[in-house]
Write a protein that holds these residues in place. Structure first.
Motif, PDB file in Angstrom:
ATOM      1  N   PRO A  66      -5.839 -17.773   0.686  1.00  0.00           N
ATOM      2  CA  PRO A  66      -6.064 -16.352   0.520  1.00  0.00           C
ATOM      3  C   PRO A  66      -4.781 -16.182   0.954  1.00  0.00           C
ATOM      4  O   PRO A  66      -5.655 -14.714   1.316  1.00  0.00           O
ATOM      5  CB  PRO A  66      -7.167 -16.124   0.064  1.00  0.00           C
ATOM      6  CG  PRO A  66      -7.983 -16.931   2.145  1.00  0.00           C
ATOM      7  CD  PRO A  66      -7.044 -17.764   1.749  1.00  0.00           C
ATOM      8  N   PHE A  67      -3.644 -15.770   0.197  1.00  0.00           N
ATOM      9  CA  PHE A  67      -3.111 -14.527   1.463  1.00  0.00           C
ATOM     10  C   PHE A  67      -3.294 -13.354   0.308  1.00  0.00           C
ATOM     11  O   PHE A  67      -3.634 -12.527   1.840  1.00  0.00           O
ATOM     12  CB  PHE A  67      -1.223 -15.277   0.851  1.00  0.00           C
ATOM     13  CG  PHE A  67      -0.217 -14.673   1.528  1.00  0.00           C
ATOM     14  CD1 PHE A  67      -0.095 -14.808   2.897  1.00  0.00           C
ATOM     15  CD2 PHE A  67       0.334 -13.371   0.737  1.00  0.00           C
ATOM     16  CE1 PHE A  67       1.254 -14.051   3.025  1.00  0.00           C
ATOM     17  CE2 PHE A  67       0.965 -12.465   1.301  1.00  0.00           C
ATOM     18  CZ  PHE A  67       1.548 -12.558   2.426  1.00  0.00           C
ATOM     19  N   ALA A  68      -3.310 -13.040  -0.574  1.00  0.00           N
ATOM     20  CA  ALA A  68      -3.948 -12.190  -1.091  1.00  0.00           C
ATOM     21  C   ALA A  68      -4.845 -10.898  -0.047  1.00  0.00           C
ATOM     22  O   ALA A  68      -4.541  -9.634   0.084  1.00  0.00           O
ATOM     23  CB  ALA A  68      -3.500 -11.509  -2.188  1.00  0.00           C
ATOM     24  N   GLU A  69      -5.446 -11.477  -0.329  1.00  0.00           N
ATOM     25  CA  GLU A  69      -7.159 -10.691  -0.060  1.00  0.00           C
ATOM     26  C   GLU A  69      -7.636 -11.303   1.898  1.00  0.00           C
ATOM     27  O   GLU A  69      -7.994  -9.959   2.458  1.00  0.00           O
ATOM     28  CB  GLU A  69      -8.043 -12.281  -0.121  1.00  0.00           C
ATOM     29  CG  GLU A  69      -9.744 -12.003  -0.241  1.00  0.00           C
ATOM     30  CD  GLU A  69     -10.649 -13.018  -0.658  1.00  0.00           C
ATOM     31  OE1 GLU A  69     -11.515 -13.055   0.244  1.00  0.00           O
ATOM     32  OE2 GLU A  69      -9.528 -14.032  -1.720  1.00  0.00           O
ATOM     33  N   ILE A  70      -6.651 -11.766   2.621  1.00  0.00           N
ATOM     34  CA  ILE A  70      -6.898 -11.484   3.613  1.00  0.00           C
ATOM     35  C   ILE A  70      -5.271 -10.890   3.864  1.00  0.00           C
ATOM     36  O   ILE A  70      -6.133  -9.361   5.243  1.00  0.00           O
ATOM     37  CB  ILE A  70      -6.053 -13.116   4.622  1.00  0.00           C
ATOM     38  CG1 ILE A  70      -7.306 -13.653   4.289  1.00  0.00           C
ATOM     39  CG2 ILE A  70      -5.553 -13.029   6.238  1.00  0.00           C
ATOM     40  CD1 ILE A  70      -7.161 -15.274   4.309  1.00  0.00           C
ATOM     41  N   SER A  71      -4.391 -10.593   3.567  1.00  0.00           N
ATOM     42  CA  SER A  71      -3.420  -9.597   4.019  1.00  0.00           C
ATOM     43  C   SER A  71      -4.051  -7.844   3.409  1.00  0.00           C
ATOM     44  O   SER A  71      -3.725  -6.946   3.936  1.00  0.00           O
ATOM     45  CB  SER A  71      -2.878 -10.120   2.753  1.00  0.00           C
ATOM     46  OG  SER A  71      -1.698 -10.452   3.231  1.00  0.00           O
ATOM     47  N   ALA A  72      -4.443  -8.127   2.451  1.00  0.00           N
ATOM     48  CA  ALA A  72      -5.286  -7.165   1.664  1.00  0.00           C
ATOM     49  C   ALA A  72      -6.780  -6.021   2.579  1.00  0.00           C
ATOM     50  O   ALA A  72      -6.561  -4.507   3.493  1.00  0.00           O
ATOM     51  CB  ALA A  72      -6.065  -6.761   0.784  1.00  0.00           C
ATOM     52  N   LEU A  73      -7.517  -7.502   3.305  1.00  0.00           N
ATOM     53  CA  LEU A  73      -8.533  -7.176   4.745  1.00  0.00           C
ATOM     54  C   LEU A  73      -7.661  -5.973   5.488  1.00  0.00           C
ATOM     55  O   LEU A  73      -7.789  -5.514   6.171  1.00  0.00           O
ATOM     56  CB  LEU A  73      -8.611  -8.089   5.042  1.00  0.00           C
ATOM     57  CG  LEU A  73     -10.475  -8.288   3.490  1.00  0.00           C
ATOM     58  CD1 LEU A  73     -10.979  -9.261   3.358  1.00  0.00           C
ATOM     59  CD2 LEU A  73     -11.711  -7.667   3.440  1.00  0.00           C
ATOM     60  N   THR A  74      -6.717  -7.060   5.851  1.00  0.00           N
ATOM     61  CA  THR A  74      -5.777  -7.175   7.382  1.00  0.00           C
ATOM     62  C   THR A  74      -5.543  -5.510   7.594  1.00  0.00           C
ATOM     63  O   THR A  74      -5.199  -4.476   8.003  1.00  0.00           O
ATOM     64  CB  THR A  74      -4.728  -8.132   7.646  1.00  0.00           C
ATOM     65  OG1 THR A  74      -5.160  -8.911   7.809  1.00  0.00           O
ATOM     66  CG2 THR A  74      -4.050  -7.859   9.476  1.00  0.00           C
ATOM     67  N   ARG A  75      -4.394  -5.245   6.759  1.00  0.00           N
ATOM     68  CA  ARG A  75      -4.113  -4.461   5.901  1.00  0.00           C
ATOM     69  C   ARG A  75      -5.067  -2.821   6.279  1.00  0.00           C
ATOM     70  O   ARG A  75      -5.012  -1.866   6.343  1.00  0.00           O
ATOM     71  CB  ARG A  75      -3.073  -3.784   4.970  1.00  0.00           C
ATOM     72  CG  ARG A  75      -2.206  -2.763   4.637  1.00  0.00           C
ATOM     73  CD  ARG A  75      -2.056  -2.520   5.470  1.00  0.00           C
ATOM     74  NE  ARG A  75      -0.726  -2.309   5.417  1.00  0.00           N
ATOM     75  CZ  ARG A  75       0.672  -2.953   6.271  1.00  0.00           C
ATOM     76  NH1 ARG A  75      -0.108  -1.531   7.232  1.00  0.00           N
ATOM     77  NH2 ARG A  75       1.702  -3.380   6.521  1.00  0.00           N
ATOM     78  N   GLY A  76      -6.276  -2.968   5.645  1.00  0.00           N
ATOM     79  CA  GLY A  76      -7.319  -1.584   5.478  1.00  0.00           C
ATOM     80  C   GLY A  76      -7.361  -1.588   6.541  1.00  0.00           C
ATOM     81  O   GLY A  76      -8.063  -0.466   7.395  1.00  0.00           O
ATOM     82  N   ARG A  77      -7.442  -2.380   8.003  1.00  0.00           N
ATOM     83  CA  ARG A  77      -8.147  -2.968   9.234  1.00  0.00           C
ATOM     84  C   ARG A  77      -7.030  -1.399   9.754  1.00  0.00           C
ATOM     85  O   ARG A  77      -7.717  -0.809  10.838  1.00  0.00           O
ATOM     86  CB  ARG A  77      -8.542  -3.992   9.614  1.00  0.00           C
ATOM     87  CG  ARG A  77      -9.827  -4.657   9.598  1.00  0.00           C
ATOM     88  CD  ARG A  77      -9.586  -6.160   9.384  1.00  0.00           C
ATOM     89  NE  ARG A  77      -9.936  -6.235  11.313  1.00  0.00           N
ATOM     90  CZ  ARG A  77     -11.163  -6.145  12.189  1.00  0.00           C
ATOM     91  NH1 ARG A  77     -12.404  -6.750  10.987  1.00  0.00           N
ATOM     92  NH2 ARG A  77     -11.195  -7.019  12.713  1.00  0.00           N
ATOM     93  N   VAL A  78      -6.113  -1.739   9.758  1.00  0.00           N
ATOM     94  CA  VAL A  78      -4.598  -1.463  10.344  1.00  0.00           C
ATOM     95  C   VAL A  78      -4.310  -0.500   9.586  1.00  0.00           C
ATOM     96  O   VAL A  78      -4.475   1.102  10.874  1.00  0.00           O
ATOM     97  CB  VAL A  78      -3.355  -2.367  10.345  1.00  0.00           C
ATOM     98  CG1 VAL A  78      -1.833  -1.327  10.799  1.00  0.00           C
ATOM     99  CG2 VAL A  78      -3.211  -3.792  10.245  1.00  0.00           C
ATOM    100  N   ASN A  79      -4.899  -0.423   8.542  1.00  0.00           N
ATOM    101  CA  ASN A  79      -4.663   1.388   8.000  1.00  0.00           C
ATOM    102  C   ASN A  79      -5.707   2.631   8.387  1.00  0.00           C
ATOM    103  O   ASN A  79      -5.459   3.383   8.607  1.00  0.00           O
ATOM    104  CB  ASN A  79      -4.766   1.428   6.416  1.00  0.00           C
ATOM    105  CG  ASN A  79      -3.320   0.648   5.244  1.00  0.00           C
ATOM    106  OD1 ASN A  79      -2.747   0.691   6.302  1.00  0.00           O
ATOM    107  ND2 ASN A  79      -3.886   1.179   4.107  1.00  0.00           N
ATOM    108  N   LYS A  80      -6.817   1.438   8.494  1.00  0.00           N
ATOM    109  CA  LYS A  80      -8.422   2.797   9.166  1.00  0.00           C
ATOM    110  C   LYS A  80      -7.160   3.250  10.588  1.00  0.00           C
ATOM    111  O   LYS A  80      -8.115   4.145  11.439  1.00  0.00           O
ATOM    112  CB  LYS A  80      -9.377   1.555  10.073  1.00  0.00           C
ATOM    113  CG  LYS A  80     -10.977   2.644   9.429  1.00  0.00           C
ATOM    114  CD  LYS A  80     -11.631   1.786   9.889  1.00  0.00           C
ATOM    115  CE  LYS A  80     -12.962   2.494   9.615  1.00  0.00           C
ATOM    116  NZ  LYS A  80     -12.945   3.440  11.495  1.00  0.00           N
TER     117      LYS A  80
END
Length: 228
Positions: A66-80
């Motif tokens: 699930p590329f989009a889902e995992i990428s979005a979660l990762t980007r959220g963690r990095v943005n925080k």
């Protein structure tokens, strides 16, 4: 060689130590889905377009990844982490930007990341003032290693490609600059460029301090030639 009229910076792995950070956070998220990220696999995705990264990850981890889902979660963690002051600027970047400002050389950012994220990171790090413009991955149809984003930056400021300078950490970015006929200096991050690519750069530097020294020597040489 003359001083460049425009210096084009990549962002991830070049201005910020975000490739390492994103790799760490991606690995944590992937583990919760039952996948294991290796450094080798992550490095293969550096500097390429989102669609290409998705295709590559699904080749490595299966079509159901699930590329989009995992990428979005990762980007959220990095943005925080970024919002909490966790962005790490790579060595010598601030000093290089100050040198270029003193020399009145224009700078911009051309990144495969979305423009909004690039802008946010620049503001959070307190370095937005050094850049006349920001080009995100959505600004062109073809991402690196195609030269489109670099050529778009040159066109926007009416600077011939041969009179600009690209600073890149990834092989895809280096190849994009070379394909566009733009001189490039490599500051490798997680992966060293191939010998073939490195041989075509103006310089392969360990950090931005060396780039500043290189350009300062060039400045002195030009001044001496003008006096002779």
């Amino acid at each position: 060689m003359n001083l460049p009229e425009l210096v084009i910076f990549d962002m991830d792995g070049l201005i910020f130590d975000t490739e390492e950070l994103f790799s760490q956070e991606l690995g944590k998220v992937m583990e919760t889905y039952g996948y294991r990220l290796t450094r080798e696999n992550y490095v293969r995705t550096i500097g390429i377009a989102r669609n290409d990264a998705e295709r590559l990850m699904q080749e490595m981890y299966g079509k159901d990844y699930p590329f989009a889902e995992i990428s979005a979660l990762t980007r959220g963690r990095v943005n925080k982490i970024a919002a909490d002051g966790g962005l790490v600027i790579k060595p010598g970047i601030k000093e290089l930007l100050q040198f270029l400002e003193k020399q009145k050389i224009a700078c911009c950012v051309a990144s495969s990341s979305p423009q909004a994220i690039v802008t946010e990171y620049m503001v959070l790090a307190g370095i937005r003032k050094y850049f006349i413009g920001i080009f995100g991955g959505e600004s062109v149809k073809r991402s690196k290693p195609a030269p489109d984003i670099f050529l778009a930056a040159c066109a926007a400021y009416q600077v011939p490609p041969q009179k600009a300078l690209v600073l890149e950490d990834s092989e895809a970015g280096i190849l994009a600059a070379l394909t566009g006929g733009i001189p490039v200096i490599a500051i490798p991050d997680m992966k060293q460029p191939s010998q073939e690519l490195a041989a075509q750069t103006l310089l392969t530097a360990p950090d931005a301090y060396e780039v500043a020294k290189f350009l300062n020597r060039l400045t002195i040489s030009i001044a001496e030639q003008a006096q002779s």
